[in-house]
Design a protein around this motif. Sequence first.
Motif, short mmCIF file in Angstrom:
data_model
loop_
_atom_site.label_atom_id
_atom_site.label_comp_id
_atom_site.label_asym_id
_atom_site.label_seq_id
_atom_site.Cartn_x
_atom_site.Cartn_y
_atom_site.Cartn_z
N GLY A 173 0.82 -1.21 0.00
CA GLY A 173 0.00 0.00 0.00
C GLY A 173 0.85 1.25 0.00
N LYS A 174 1.78 1.34 0.94
CA LYS A 174 2.57 2.56 1.14
C LYS A 174 3.43 2.93 -0.05
CE LYS A 174 5.14 3.29 4.63
NZ LYS A 174 6.09 3.09 5.73
N THR A 175 4.08 1.95 -0.66
CA THR A 175 5.12 2.24 -1.67
C THR A 175 4.84 1.61 -3.03
OG1 THR A 175 6.75 2.35 0.11
CG2 THR A 175 7.60 2.10 -2.12
N ALA A 176 4.56 0.29 -3.01
CA ALA A 176 4.47 -0.44 -4.28
C ALA A 176 3.28 -0.01 -5.12
CB ALA A 176 4.41 -1.95 -4.01
N SER A 177 2.17 0.38 -4.47
CA SER A 177 0.95 0.72 -5.24
C SER A 177 1.18 1.90 -6.19
CB SER A 177 -0.21 1.03 -4.29
OG SER A 177 0.10 2.15 -3.48
N LEU A 178 1.96 2.89 -5.76
CA LEU A 178 2.19 4.06 -6.62
C LEU A 178 3.07 3.70 -7.81
CD1 LEU A 178 1.63 7.06 -7.12
CD2 LEU A 178 3.69 7.60 -5.83
N LEU A 179 4.11 2.89 -7.57
CA LEU A 179 4.99 2.48 -8.67
C LEU A 179 4.25 1.56 -9.63
CD1 LEU A 179 7.78 3.27 -9.47
CD2 LEU A 179 8.69 1.31 -8.24
N ALA A 180 3.38 0.69 -9.09
CA ALA A 180 2.56 -0.19 -9.93
C ALA A 180 1.66 0.64 -10.84
CB ALA A 180 1.72 -1.11 -9.05
N SER A 181 1.00 1.64 -10.25
CA SER A 181 0.10 2.50 -11.03
C SER A 181 0.86 3.37 -12.01
CB SER A 181 -0.73 3.38 -10.10
OG SER A 181 -1.59 2.58 -9.32
N ALA A 182 2.07 3.79 -11.64
CA ALA A 182 2.91 4.60 -12.54
C ALA A 182 3.25 3.81 -13.80
CB ALA A 182 4.19 5.03 -11.82
N MET A 200 2.64 -4.80 -16.85
CA MET A 200 3.48 -3.68 -16.41
C MET A 200 3.09 -3.20 -15.01
SD MET A 200 5.85 -3.38 -18.51
CE MET A 200 6.63 -1.91 -17.82
N ARG A 201 1.80 -3.29 -14.68
CA ARG A 201 1.36 -2.91 -13.33
C ARG A 201 1.98 -3.85 -12.30
NH1 ARG A 201 -1.54 -4.06 -9.24
NH2 ARG A 201 -2.13 -6.09 -10.09
N LEU A 202 1.94 -5.13 -12.62
CA LEU A 202 2.50 -6.15 -11.74
C LEU A 202 4.02 -5.98 -11.61
CD1 LEU A 202 1.28 -8.43 -10.08
CD2 LEU A 202 1.69 -9.98 -12.00
N PHE A 203 4.65 -5.66 -12.74
CA PHE A 203 6.09 -5.39 -12.76
C PHE A 203 6.42 -4.24 -11.80
CE2 PHE A 203 9.03 -2.21 -14.63
CZ PHE A 203 10.23 -2.88 -14.51
N GLY A 204 5.67 -3.15 -11.90
CA GLY A 204 5.88 -1.99 -11.03
C GLY A 204 5.67 -2.32 -9.57
N GLN A 205 4.69 -3.17 -9.31
CA GLN A 205 4.40 -3.58 -7.93
C GLN A 205 5.59 -4.34 -7.32
OE1 GLN A 205 1.46 -6.68 -7.40
NE2 GLN A 205 0.69 -5.71 -5.55
N LYS A 206 6.14 -5.27 -8.10
CA LYS A 206 7.29 -6.07 -7.61
C LYS A 206 8.50 -5.16 -7.36
CE LYS A 206 5.39 -10.24 -8.50
NZ LYS A 206 4.97 -11.13 -7.40
N VAL A 207 8.73 -4.21 -8.27
CA VAL A 207 9.85 -3.27 -8.09
C VAL A 207 9.63 -2.43 -6.83
CG1 VAL A 207 11.19 -1.37 -9.10
CG2 VAL A 207 10.23 -3.12 -10.59
N GLY A 208 8.39 -1.99 -6.65
CA GLY A 208 8.05 -1.17 -5.47
C GLY A 208 8.28 -1.92 -4.17
N MET A 209 7.96 -3.21 -4.15
CA MET A 209 8.17 -4.03 -2.95
C MET A 209 9.67 -4.12 -2.65
SD MET A 209 5.11 -5.01 -1.92
CE MET A 209 5.10 -6.53 -0.97
N ARG A 295 12.80 -8.49 -6.80
CA ARG A 295 13.52 -7.93 -7.96
C ARG A 295 13.51 -8.92 -9.12
NH1 ARG A 295 19.62 -8.29 -7.18
NH2 ARG A 295 19.02 -10.43 -7.72
N ASP A 296 13.81 -10.19 -8.83
CA ASP A 296 13.89 -11.21 -9.89
C ASP A 296 12.51 -11.49 -10.50
OD1 ASP A 296 16.56 -11.28 -9.39
OD2 ASP A 296 16.53 -13.15 -8.22
N GLU A 297 11.47 -11.42 -9.68
CA GLU A 297 10.10 -11.60 -10.21
C GLU A 297 9.74 -10.45 -11.15
OE1 GLU A 297 7.56 -12.03 -6.79
OE2 GLU A 297 8.39 -14.01 -6.27
N ALA A 298 10.19 -9.24 -10.80
CA ALA A 298 9.94 -8.07 -11.66
C ALA A 298 10.67 -8.25 -12.99
CB ALA A 298 10.42 -6.79 -10.97
N LEU A 299 11.92 -8.69 -12.93
CA LEU A 299 12.72 -8.87 -14.15
C LEU A 299 12.15 -9.98 -15.03
CD1 LEU A 299 16.34 -8.42 -12.72
CD2 LEU A 299 15.07 -6.81 -14.15
N ALA A 300 11.63 -11.03 -14.42
CA ALA A 300 11.02 -12.13 -15.19
C ALA A 300 9.84 -11.61 -16.00
CB ALA A 300 10.57 -13.24 -14.24
N LEU A 301 9.04 -10.71 -15.41
CA LEU A 301 7.91 -10.11 -16.14
C LEU A 301 8.43 -9.23 -17.28
CD1 LEU A 301 5.72 -9.16 -13.06
CD2 LEU A 301 4.92 -10.61 -14.94
#
Length: 326
Positions: A173-182, A200-209, A295-301
């Motif tokens: 909620g605090k961090t990943a949601s904004l990057l996911a939406s971005a 791409m939303r899911l990618f942003g979420q993983k990066v945000g986490m 990070r690796d889950e984001a890169l896989a996407l």
Amino acid sequence: MQDIYKMDLAKKVIGAELVQFETHFREAVKSRVALLDRIMQYIVKRKGKQMRPMFVLLSAKLGGEITETTYRAASLVELLHTATLVHDDVVDESMERRGFFSVNALWKNKIAVLVGDYLLSKGLLLSLNNKDHEVLRLLSEAVRQMSEGELLQIEKSRNLNLSESVYYEIINGKTASLLASACAAGASSTFEKSEDVEKMRLFGQKVGMAFQIKDDLFDYGSSDIGKPTGNDIKEKKLTLPLIYTLNTCPADIKRKIIHIIKNDNTNKDKVAYTIEMVEQYGGLEYTINKMNQFRDEALALLYEFPATPVRDALEELVRYTTDRKY
């Protein structure tokens, strides 16, 4: 210098677009009220690394040519992000932001809250006036999740009994949601398939986490940033290194740590002892592994898209979030 180098490719790939974005953002925050305009100029001059706008622009460019909608999406993300930072500084009674005085330090809380509200409204109007309804929907969802994440953290920190899953819910909620939406907002301005936008939303979420977990690790220090700060312990904030340690250390040490957080959280020696226990019982190692997993889950996407300089630039940004030194 290493940190700056790590964003070189991103700045090369979207250098011209970042300059364009700057113009759009300056235009978006203008006000006819002299005081407000002065504060906006202060904010614009002290903007951070601009990672979120970079994620918007690169996510868009992955799907095609950047459009006016993309620039408005990047501006909206930055407006909302800045609004939350201004409000956060009021809530945290913080006098500094990125090494400069915060808005509330210079103009007091009342003005800072109104400035945050102004930035939010400018963002909403920017999208509504241009009928960017999908972009607005994506980012409004992020604002809702950010508020819920902050409140969930406040609620849960009272009883010092936080599970790993609730921690993930909070940072999502605090961090990943904004990057996911971005990332989704940028992608929605160029991609035709909704499944690509969702990817791409899911990618942003993983990066945000991964990004937030890295932030939480900084509190425990490293050879790169010198002494640990222990700020989270002083603020009775339970983050992953501590949650893992409390779940794995012997009962007597758990009782001691909880007593320190509740009663001696400003005692330097006691805070240092807590940090030592976190290291000793594998809290840091476990947290680093979890961060790398996200990070690796984001890169896989990301690798599901064709290899291009844009994809390389996005990969560089992802790796920067976990390798950065501050």
